[in-house]
Scaffold this motif. Structure first.
Motif, PDB file in Angstrom:
ATOM      1  N   ARG A  87       0.837  -1.195   0.000  1.00 11.29           N
ATOM      2  CA  ARG A  87       0.000   0.000   0.000  1.00 11.29           C
ATOM      3  C   ARG A  87       0.871   1.244   0.000  1.00 11.29           C
ATOM      4  N   VAL A  88       0.679   2.088  -1.008  1.00  9.05           N
ATOM      5  CA  VAL A  88       1.448   3.318  -1.102  1.00  9.05           C
ATOM      6  C   VAL A  88       0.832   4.355  -0.161  1.00  9.05           C
ATOM      7  N   THR A  89       1.581   4.743   0.866  1.00  7.78           N
ATOM      8  CA  THR A  89       1.083   5.733   1.822  1.00  7.78           C
ATOM      9  C   THR A  89       2.243   6.392   2.551  1.00  7.78           C
ATOM     10  N   LYS A  90       2.054   7.657   2.890  1.00  3.42           N
ATOM     11  CA  LYS A  90       3.042   8.353   3.717  1.00  3.42           C
ATOM     12  C   LYS A  90       2.428   8.689   5.077  1.00  3.42           C
ATOM     13  N   ASP A  91       1.196   8.240   5.287  1.00  3.21           N
ATOM     14  CA  ASP A  91       0.466   8.549   6.513  1.00  3.21           C
ATOM     15  C   ASP A  91       0.964   7.670   7.659  1.00  3.21           C
TER      16      ASP A  91
END
Length: 134
Positions: A87-91
């Motif tokens: 999953r692409v996320t920076k959160d």
């Protein structure tokens, strides 16, 4: 393609499956997506998923219910054929959630956070190489 509120399910690089979840997919879009996944699972071929999300992505309560029921019904197939989801996320909150023990125990496949699409592709390719060496 954001305006269609469709969930994109791109199989062009199969066994790498790219999914994009727009901000507010309609219940109909969610139904269509799950039917799509049914079709892919019936092929009985291992794959890896890279998922990206709109900034305000959210399923309605009924779509969430639909997804949960589908998930429980297909747990064994997912365990057999999904090698992992990146999953692409920076959160930081989402990263913690994806990396949590609860997630590890509750999911039939590994879930790995990635900072960007390039990193996600590297991780996905690594998971595929373990499945298809050489």
């Amino acid at each position: 393609a954001e305006q269609f509120y469709e969930i994109q399910c791109d199989t062009q690089e199969w066994p790498l499956l790219r999914m994009h979840f727009p901000n507010r997919p309609s219940d109909k879009a969610v139904t269509k997506w799950l039917q799509n996944l049914d079709r892919l699972l019936r092929q009985q071929q291992p794959c890896v998923v890279i998922s990206t999300f709109g900034n305000n992505y959210q399923f309605s309560p009924s779509a969430r219910r639909q997804q949960a029921l589908w998930f429980n019904r297909n747990k064994d197939l997912l365990k057999a054929y999904c090698l992992g989801m990146v999953r692409v996320t920076k959160d930081p909150e989402m990263i913690a959630k994806i990396s949590s023990n609860a997630m590890r125990e509750g999911m039939p496949f590994v879930c790995i956070p990635a900072g960007d699409i390039k990193e996600a592709e590297q991780i996905a390719n690594h998971l595929l190489t373990q499945q298809y060496p050489g």
